[in-house]
Design an enzyme around this catalytic site. Structure first.
Site, PDB file in Angstrom:
ATOM      1  N   GLY A 129       0.885  -1.262   0.103  1.00 59.00           N
ATOM      2  CA  GLY A 129      -0.025  -0.144   0.121  1.00 59.00           C
ATOM      3  C   GLY A 129       0.851   1.125  -0.116  1.00 59.00           C
ATOM      4  O   GLY A 129       1.891   1.159   0.042  1.00 59.00           O
ATOM      5  N   ASP A 130       0.438   2.394  -0.084  1.00 61.27           N
ATOM      6  CA  ASP A 130       0.813   3.662  -0.267  1.00 61.27           C
ATOM      7  C   ASP A 130       2.106   4.002  -1.139  1.00 61.27           C
ATOM      8  O   ASP A 130       3.018   4.560  -0.956  1.00 61.27           O
ATOM      9  CB  ASP A 130       1.668   4.006   1.271  1.00 61.27           C
ATOM     10  N   GLU A 131       1.874   3.183  -2.394  1.00 64.95           N
ATOM     11  CA  GLU A 131       2.834   3.253  -3.348  1.00 64.95           C
ATOM     12  C   GLU A 131       2.827   4.254  -4.305  1.00 64.95           C
ATOM     13  O   GLU A 131       3.540   4.672  -5.406  1.00 64.95           O
ATOM     14  CB  GLU A 131       2.860   2.097  -4.364  1.00 64.95           C
TER      15      GLU A 131
ATOM     16  N   ARG B  76     -23.847 -13.580   7.132  1.00 64.05           N
ATOM     17  CA  ARG B  76     -25.122 -13.479   6.584  1.00 64.05           C
ATOM     18  C   ARG B  76     -25.849 -13.268   7.658  1.00 64.05           C
ATOM     19  O   ARG B  76     -26.587 -12.277   7.795  1.00 64.05           O
ATOM     20  CB  ARG B  76     -25.401 -14.400   5.554  1.00 64.05           C
TER      21      ARG B  76
ATOM     22  N   ALA C 144      -2.363   6.946  -6.681  1.00 64.73           N
ATOM     23  CA  ALA C 144      -3.136   8.033  -7.248  1.00 64.73           C
ATOM     24  C   ALA C 144      -2.302   9.003  -8.233  1.00 64.73           C
ATOM     25  O   ALA C 144      -3.093   9.648  -9.224  1.00 64.73           O
ATOM     26  CB  ALA C 144      -3.604   8.850  -5.801  1.00 64.73           C
TER      27      ALA C 144
ATOM     28  N   GLY D 229       8.436   7.986 -10.642  1.00 62.05           N
ATOM     29  CA  GLY D 229       8.450   9.239  -9.923  1.00 62.05           C
ATOM     30  C   GLY D 229       9.760  10.052  -9.336  1.00 62.05           C
ATOM     31  O   GLY D 229      10.541   9.153  -8.616  1.00 62.05           O
TER      32      GLY D 229
ATOM     33  N   THR E 287      -5.568  -6.902   4.762  1.00 62.37           N
ATOM     34  CA  THR E 287      -6.975  -6.266   4.710  1.00 62.37           C
ATOM     35  C   THR E 287      -7.902  -7.321   4.535  1.00 62.37           C
ATOM     36  O   THR E 287      -7.331  -8.816   4.242  1.00 62.37           O
ATOM     37  CB  THR E 287      -7.015  -5.092   3.830  1.00 62.37           C
TER      38      THR E 287
ATOM     39  N   ARG F 263      -0.124   7.004  11.506  1.00 64.54           N
ATOM     40  CA  ARG F 263       0.978   6.141  12.113  1.00 64.54           C
ATOM     41  C   ARG F 263       2.307   6.229  11.268  1.00 64.54           C
ATOM     42  O   ARG F 263       2.316   6.661  10.076  1.00 64.54           O
ATOM     43  CB  ARG F 263       0.657   4.547  12.081  1.00 64.54           C
TER      44      ARG F 263
ATOM     45  N   HIS G 158      -5.754   8.667   0.129  1.00 57.77           N
ATOM     46  CA  HIS G 158      -4.794   9.552  -0.817  1.00 57.77           C
ATOM     47  C   HIS G 158      -5.172  10.973  -1.059  1.00 57.77           C
ATOM     48  O   HIS G 158      -6.357  11.413  -1.262  1.00 57.77           O
ATOM     49  CB  HIS G 158      -4.269   8.567  -2.106  1.00 57.77           C
TER      50      HIS G 158
END
Ligand code: IMP
Length: 466
Positions: A14-16, A140, A19, A453, A239, A339, A43
């Protein structure tokens, strides 16, 4: 002529910076769609000085013609979503007739959030009720009582839906002897928010299918990332949804026939927030424990800034201290929870496996400029994990059991240092050592790199392929 769909996913924890890659490729899309997760994602978007943190609404808000679809694989927190929509609209952006929420998406009820806060600490969840909401979906019913409310059902059977949510909350409060929860108030807030979302209901499960049949182009935006996939990731430190590319078509409500390509996003210095294995972490277990202290809030950005000088820590031979410096210089703190993120070397075993699992066609690597920081350390070059060793033997995959993963020794290779890349804007301006790293990664991973980037600004990006 029918349109097509493409999928964008994160390849690490995550957080790569998904966006910002999405922002570069989104222009020819007609619909941006989410297929998994909920308010655990976060993001920041900035366009023409307008800035916003998105959690549940798909990116693409600043393109007025673009439709935004939230698929049946997602979980929705109505109260949070209403305030996110309000914030978006305060920037002069209208979501009217643009935002479509699948009636089959699962609602995060008040008891889910509370349960996550009580029970999710060992995993280090974001506390948004994601796990409990998906768990109730699978459950359910409990006895005679329905546990889950999907968005469409909640609107169709409003009063019984609220009664059910109230009973679910009462049960949890009773079971855990929780004080101070204003049950009726919580439920009426939940109900009021649900009503406000009614105009965004998409009751037709074939909505996207019809869009593509009419020639529209859909871009699926993955949330969380490959190593956080409920089944494929480092279970149980994951997750609660499927995050890999194939999930776009189940959670995003489109048939596979329209699929065209998959874009994968990674970052050159990796991060992970929350607990669980992280083979290439600077400082190993010590870093994991440090980042988890005080429910992850003992070492926030402000506290680390008061306590440490990153320039001094960079000179340290202790990789735990090097990790703190890299976090501070790379501003690696949770967008949703604040965090500190654990940081580590680019792990090419993990990246290759992620590319294969997701069938990535085009690879993008963010934070490439941060590799230049290693020049200021005492390391002989840029450290990358090129292989794994277990019980003295080299292996080329991530073992599926967490206990096995924790026994892995990374095999580190050093590549020549690079000068600062932050002013590079074209492939011609990239220096030789940067190309050496690009080629090395492409060879190890087996997928072409399309872009890197080189800084946080929108234009600090280099298209690597001609
Ligand atoms: P949950 O998704 O809130 O249940 O959290 C499960 C794990 O996934 C925790 O380690 C979280 O820190 C992590 N996680 C969830 N969403 C994100 C995200 O958007 N970025 C990075 N990590 C995440």
């Amino acid at each position: 002529m029918a349109g097509f769909s493409r999928v964008l996913v994160g390849l690490q924890y995550g957080d790569e910076g998904k966006a910002r890659v999405l922002d570069r490729i989104v222009d020819d899309s007609d619909v941006v769609a989410r297929f998994n997760g909920g308010p655990n994602a976060g993001h920041s978007l900035e366009v023409k000085g307008r800035k916003i943190a998105l959690h549940q609404v798909p990116s693409g808000i600043f393109h007025p013609q673009m439709a935004l679809y939230v698929g049946s694989g997602c979980v929705l927190n109505p109260v949070k979503l209403v305030s996110e929509i309000r914030e978006i609209e305060s920037l002069g952006v209208s979501l009217e007739n643009r935002l479509h929420l699948s009636g089959n998406a699962t609602l995060i009820q008040p008891h889910h959030v509370l349960a996550d806060k009580i029970k999710g600490q060992a995993i280090g969840t974001t506390g948004n009720g994601i796990g409990p909401a998906y768990a109730d979906l699978a459950l359910r019913m409990e006895g005679e009582r329905l546990k889950t409310l999907r968005f469409g059902d909640g609107l169709a059977g409003f009063s019984w839906g609220l009664d059910m949510a109230k009973e679910n909350l009462k049960d949890l409060v009773r079971e855990h002897k929780i004080c101070g929860v204003e049950i009726s108030r919580e439920i009426s807030r939940f109900g009021a928010a649900l009503r406000r979302l009614e105009k965004y209901l998409c009751a037709d499960p074939l909505f996207l299918e019809k869009q593509v049949q009419q020639g529209k182009i859909v871009l699926f935006e993955g949330a969380q990332s490959t190593q956080l996939d409920l089944v494929y990731g480092t279970y149980p430190y994951v997750t609660s949804s499927r995050t890999i590319s194939a999930a776009a078509y189940t959670g995003g409500d489109l048939s596979l026939r329209h699929h065209k390509e998959i874009l994968g996003v990674a970052k050159a210095i990796m991060s992970r927030v929350g607990n669980g294995p992280f083979v290439s972490e600077f400082g190993g277990k010590r870093s994991e424990q440090y980042c988890a202290e005080g429910k992850g809030l003992a070492h926030t950005k402000e506290k680390e800034q008061q306590e440490y000088d990153p320039k001094k820590l960079l000179a340290s031979e202790d990789w735990f201290e090097l990790g703190i410096a890299l976090r501070m210089l790379g501003k690696e703190y949770g967008a949703t929870t604040k965090r500190p993120r654990r940081v580590g070397m680019l792990d090419l075993v993990l990246l290759r496996q992620g590319c294969q699992m997701n069938a990535v066609d085009k690879l993008y690597i963010n934070k490439f400029d941060e590799l230049a920081i290693f020049r200021r350390t005492c390391l002989p070059g840029i450290p990358l994990v090129a292989a794994y060793r277990r019980d003295g033997k080299e292996i080329d995959y991530l073992p599926s059991a967490v206990v096995d993963l924790e026994k892995i020794q990374p095999v580190v290779e050093y590549l020549p240092h690079v000068p600062s890349l932050s002013s590079c804007r074209s492939r011609e301006s990239l220096p030789g050592p940067a190309w050496e790293i690009i080629k090395f990664i492409e060879e190890k991973v087996g997928v072409p790199i399309y872009g890197i980037g080189v800084g946080p600004e929108r234009n600090q990006f280099v298209e690597v392929k001609e």
